[in-house]
Design an enzyme around this catalytic site. Structure first.
Site, PDB file in Angstrom:
ATOM      1  N   GLU A 265       0.859  -1.187   0.056  1.00 27.25           N
ATOM      2  CA  GLU A 265      -0.059  -0.163   0.061  1.00 27.25           C
ATOM      3  C   GLU A 265       0.773   1.254  -0.031  1.00 27.25           C
ATOM      4  OE1 GLU A 265      -3.225   1.178  -0.310  1.00 27.25           O
ATOM      5  OE2 GLU A 265      -2.371   3.042   0.590  1.00 27.25           O
ATOM      6  N   GLN A 266       0.660   2.257  -0.884  1.00 24.23           N
ATOM      7  CA  GLN A 266       1.255   3.458  -0.797  1.00 24.23           C
ATOM      8  C   GLN A 266       1.364   4.368   0.290  1.00 24.23           C
ATOM      9  OE1 GLN A 266      -0.114   5.839  -4.140  1.00 24.23           O
ATOM     10  NE2 GLN A 266      -2.350   6.192  -3.367  1.00 24.23           N
TER      11      GLN A 266
ATOM     12  N   TYR B 132     -27.539   9.107   5.856  1.00 22.17           N
ATOM     13  CA  TYR B 132     -27.946   7.987   6.640  1.00 22.17           C
ATOM     14  C   TYR B 132     -26.810   8.165   7.815  1.00 22.17           C
ATOM     15  CZ  TYR B 132     -24.168   6.168   3.459  1.00 22.17           C
ATOM     16  OH  TYR B 132     -23.075   5.959   2.786  1.00 22.17           O
TER      17      TYR B 132
ATOM     18  N   ASP C   3     -11.877  -0.796  -8.239  1.00 19.29           N
ATOM     19  CA  ASP C   3     -11.922   0.375  -9.209  1.00 19.29           C
ATOM     20  C   ASP C   3     -10.736   0.198 -10.327  1.00 19.29           C
ATOM     21  OD1 ASP C   3     -14.210   1.402  -7.944  1.00 19.29           O
ATOM     22  OD2 ASP C   3     -13.129   3.170  -7.291  1.00 19.29           O
TER      23      ASP C   3
ATOM     24  N   ARG D 297     -16.664   3.999   6.431  1.00 20.36           N
ATOM     25  CA  ARG D 297     -15.679   3.511   5.601  1.00 20.36           C
ATOM     26  C   ARG D 297     -14.289   3.196   6.365  1.00 20.36           C
ATOM     27  NH1 ARG D 297     -15.646   4.647  -0.079  1.00 20.36           N
ATOM     28  NH2 ARG D 297     -13.773   3.782  -0.417  1.00 20.36           N
TER      29      ARG D 297
HETATM   30  C1  LIG Z   1     -19.029   9.797  -3.525  1.00 18.53           C
HETATM   31  C2  LIG Z   1     -18.650   8.325  -3.182  1.00 18.53           C
HETATM   32  C3  LIG Z   1     -19.581   7.390  -2.764  1.00 18.53           C
HETATM   33  C4  LIG Z   1     -19.430   6.186  -2.840  1.00 18.53           C
HETATM   34  N1  LIG Z   1     -20.392   5.464  -2.117  1.00 18.53           N
HETATM   35  C5  LIG Z   1     -20.615   4.148  -2.362  1.00 18.53           C
HETATM   36  C6  LIG Z   1     -21.167   3.264  -1.655  1.00 18.53           C
HETATM   37  O1  LIG Z   1     -22.147   3.767  -1.028  1.00 18.53           O
HETATM   38  N2  LIG Z   1     -21.113   1.783  -1.829  1.00 18.53           N
HETATM   39  C7  LIG Z   1     -20.180   1.289  -2.439  1.00 18.53           C
HETATM   40  O2  LIG Z   1     -20.321   0.128  -2.672  1.00 18.53           O
HETATM   41  N3  LIG Z   1     -19.312   2.031  -3.238  1.00 18.53           N
HETATM   42  C8  LIG Z   1     -19.466   3.264  -3.157  1.00 18.53           C
HETATM   43  N4  LIG Z   1     -18.246   4.240  -3.885  1.00 18.53           N
HETATM   44  C9  LIG Z   1     -17.111   3.477  -4.509  1.00 18.53           C
HETATM   45  C10 LIG Z   1     -16.411   3.138  -3.821  1.00 18.53           C
HETATM   46  O3  LIG Z   1     -15.790   3.965  -2.870  1.00 18.53           O
HETATM   47  C11 LIG Z   1     -15.137   2.390  -4.583  1.00 18.53           C
HETATM   48  O4  LIG Z   1     -15.622   1.696  -5.672  1.00 18.53           O
HETATM   49  C12 LIG Z   1     -14.245   1.716  -3.787  1.00 18.53           C
HETATM   50  O5  LIG Z   1     -13.588   2.462  -2.793  1.00 18.53           O
HETATM   51  C13 LIG Z   1     -13.211   1.073  -4.610  1.00 18.53           C
HETATM   52  O6  LIG Z   1     -12.252   0.168  -3.822  1.00 18.53           O
HETATM   53  P1  LIG Z   1     -10.574  -0.264  -4.381  1.00 18.53           P
HETATM   54  O7  LIG Z   1     -10.347  -0.982  -3.223  1.00 18.53           O
HETATM   55  O8  LIG Z   1     -10.889  -0.893  -5.627  1.00 18.53           O
HETATM   56  O9  LIG Z   1     -10.036   1.081  -4.517  1.00 18.53           O
HETATM   57  P2  LIG Z   1      -9.693   2.388  -3.896  1.00 18.53           P
HETATM   58  O10 LIG Z   1     -10.543   2.149  -2.405  1.00 18.53           O
HETATM   59  O11 LIG Z   1      -9.373   3.395  -4.505  1.00 18.53           O
HETATM   60  O12 LIG Z   1      -8.221   1.726  -3.116  1.00 18.53           O
HETATM   61  C14 LIG Z   1      -7.078   1.747  -3.685  1.00 18.53           C
HETATM   62  C15 LIG Z   1      -5.949   1.548  -2.778  1.00 18.53           C
HETATM   63  O13 LIG Z   1      -4.659   1.407  -3.566  1.00 18.53           O
HETATM   64  C16 LIG Z   1      -3.762   2.256  -3.038  1.00 18.53           C
HETATM   65  N5  LIG Z   1      -2.978   2.804  -4.204  1.00 18.53           N
HETATM   66  C17 LIG Z   1      -3.166   3.503  -5.372  1.00 18.53           C
HETATM   67  N6  LIG Z   1      -2.182   3.648  -6.110  1.00 18.53           N
HETATM   68  C18 LIG Z   1      -1.038   2.712  -5.400  1.00 18.53           C
HETATM   69  C19 LIG Z   1       0.286   2.406  -5.995  1.00 18.53           C
HETATM   70  N7  LIG Z   1       0.709   2.899  -7.118  1.00 18.53           N
HETATM   71  N8  LIG Z   1       0.922   1.689  -5.088  1.00 18.53           N
HETATM   72  C20 LIG Z   1       0.329   1.108  -4.044  1.00 18.53           C
HETATM   73  N9  LIG Z   1      -0.763   1.266  -3.521  1.00 18.53           N
HETATM   74  C21 LIG Z   1      -1.639   2.327  -4.186  1.00 18.53           C
HETATM   75  C22 LIG Z   1      -4.495   3.527  -2.653  1.00 18.53           C
HETATM   76  O14 LIG Z   1      -3.810   4.239  -1.723  1.00 18.53           O
HETATM   77  C23 LIG Z   1      -5.698   2.710  -2.065  1.00 18.53           C
HETATM   78  O15 LIG Z   1      -5.490   2.428  -0.684  1.00 18.53           O
HETATM   79  C24 LIG Z   1     -18.244   5.500  -3.514  1.00 18.53           C
HETATM   80  C25 LIG Z   1     -17.435   6.317  -4.161  1.00 18.53           C
HETATM   81  C26 LIG Z   1     -17.527   7.881  -4.203  1.00 18.53           C
HETATM   82  C27 LIG Z   1     -16.586   8.516  -4.992  1.00 18.53           C
END
Ligand SMILES: Cc1cc2nc3c(=O)[nH]c(=O)nc-3n(C[C@H](O)[C@H](O)[C@H](O)COP(=O)(O)OP(=O)(O)OC[C@H]3O[C@@H](n4cnc5c(N)ncnc54)[C@H](O)[C@@H]3O)c2cc1C
Length: 405
Positions: A49-50, A232, A312, A123
């Site tokens: 993790e970064q 909520y 994502d 979160r």
């Molecule tokens: C306004 C808003 C509301 C939302 N509400 C909801 C909801 O109610 N329900 C729901 O299911 N989803 C919701 N989402 C979507 C949800 O937040 C994302 O889909 C989810 O966080 C994706 O998780 P992830 O682990 O794939 O990515 P992320 O949460 O983006 O995690 C990525 C991780 O990788 C790390 N990283 C990035 N680049 C590097 C690198 N080069 N080297 C090492 N580490 C790195 C980051 O620091 C981070 O810790 C919402 C999003 C937004 C913007």
């Protein structure tokens, strides 16, 4: 899209073993759920993790039953009972009058329908529960202050290079590094995400600052012309989370999330009914942040050779169905099941991608059209015949624990 660098190949007969070295980039909700699911399936995982310290944004998350199936299966159902809220009802309300336009039974109704509840959680609380569960299985699993800059594939292994000068070798690399994924750019070329034309203010208000009657029904969204506000409770009811979405010409800020003045959101929602405005006005000064909302078009393939994407990084979606994190959880469990079920590494990754690609694309596109629907609708005539959510789209019916893959 620019064509990416073709990195490596994977022999068809390379077998999956319990000591296959699996490297996960990113300790967000996707990366941590993947780590936990793989650990529980008996695999050895390392997460990089970064961030120097583990944590999450001060914002809320809705976890629909399709996400709760995953958390329950991974043993986090009990933790969710203590940190999350289970609303009895959700309501779509008129922005000016507060009239209920759509009533959505949640609570026990969801458990009866889907076998799992619909929850709302801070979160940071969910993230901490995932970190604890992963670390309990392997205290050495998560490495912080590791920013991936590049990786290469020798044909026999992946070497990942980090900004801190360290290189790490693994058999497989799973890019869980979010919407600005370095893993994705390395695979398929760099491409800017697409600005949806909307921004969101996200705030947390201590319930102690608000009259109790402001939170009936338990969970609500006020629909206004071109802008809307959802609220909520999280953290066992101690905090009220809100997301206020409005159009914006562009996102010029540095980064995705910046501290915002409470007066900005209050001004933008000045035409909303007093109950909605009172929530925004009660935001403590340092508890309001602003986010540009972005997504990307679906990818035709997610991986190459020993590398694949999750969450994502694979299918960055706008939040207008509240399914982004939930999709990442589903990916995670399907990936772990695929590791368990497949003999070769090539089949594992193919089986995972085949099982998940279409659904990831569906959520991106449906979330986009839901934004259009709710920002272009007339709140005076909106009702359950127009309303769409994870239930009406059939997303809540999916169970990553049992779905055929
Ligand atoms: C306004 C808003 C509301 C939302 N509400 C909801 C909801 O109610 N329900 C729901 O299911 N989803 C919701 N989402 C979507 C949800 O937040 C994302 O889909 C989810 O966080 C994706 O998780 P992830 O682990 O794939 O990515 P992320 O949460 O983006 O995690 C990525 C991780 O990788 C790390 N990283 C990035 N680049 C590097 C690198 N080069 N080297 C090492 N580490 C790195 C980051 O620091 C981070 O810790 C919402 C999003 C937004 C913007």
């Amino acid at each position: 899209m620019t064509t990416g660098i073709s990195k490596g190949w994977l022999p068809d007969n390379e077998r999956v073993k319990k000591n296959t070295a699996i490297m996960i980039i990113g300790a967000g909700i996707g990366g941590l759920t993947a780590a936990l699911a793989l650990q529980r399936a008996g695999f050895k995982v390392s997460v990089y993790e970064q961030a120097a310290e583990l944590g999450e944004a001060g914002a809320g998350l809705t976890i629909a039953p399709n996400g709760m199936h995953v958390l329950n299966h991974l043993g986090l159902g009990k933790a969710m009972k203590t940190i999350a809220m289970t609303p009895r009802h959700g309501a779509v309300m008129h922005y000016k009058t507060g009239r209920v336009l759509v009533d959505i039974p949640r609570g026990d109704t969801q458990v009866e329908k889907y076998g799992a509840p619909y929850c709302q959680v801070h979160r940071a609380d969910l993230h901490a529960a995932l970190v604890d569960a992963v670390a309990a299985n392997d205290p050495q699993c998560i490495h912080t202050a590791y920013t991936l800059t590049d990786f290469s594939d020798s044909g026999e292994a992946i070497t990942a290079d980090f900004e801190n000068g360290v290189s790490v070798i693994a058999d497989v690399l799973i890019g869980c590094d979010g919407i600005r994924s370095v893993v994705r750019s390395e695979l398929f070329g760099k491409e800017e995400p697409r600005f949806t034309g909307y921004i969101a203010w996200r705030g947390m208000v201590p319930m102690a600052n608000l009259p109790q009657e402001l939170t009936g029904p338990d969970s609500a969204i006020w629909l206004g012309p071109g802008h809307f506000l959802t609220r909520y409770r999280v953290r066992n009811g101690a905090l009220l989370n809100y997301v206020a979405v409005a159009a914006c010409d562009g996102w010029q800020e540095e980064g995705w999330s910046v501290a915002a003045e409470v007066s900005e959101v209050v001004e933008t929602f000045r035409d909303f009914e007093p109950n909605a405005r009172r929530i925004l006005e009660a935001t403590p000064p340092d508890h309001c942040h602003k986010w540009g909302i972005f997504d990307r078009d679906p990818l035709p393939v997610w991986g190459h050779g020993r590398v694949t994407l999750l969450g994502d990084a694979a299918h960055p979606t706008s939040p207008f169905l509240g399914q982004g994190a939930v999709m990442a959880m589903e990916d995670a469990l399907v990936l772990a099941r695929s590791f368990e079920l497949s003999e070769s590494l090539a089949t594992t990754l193919q089986r995972y991608e085949d099982a998940r690609r279409e659904r990831g694309a569906f959520v991106i596109l449906e979330s986009r059209s839901n934004l259009k629907l709710i920002t272009e609708c007339n709140p005076d005539t909106f009702g359950s015949d127009i309303h769409r959510n994870e239930e009406s789209l059939g997303l809540a019916d999916y169970d990553a624990v049992t779905v055929a893959i």
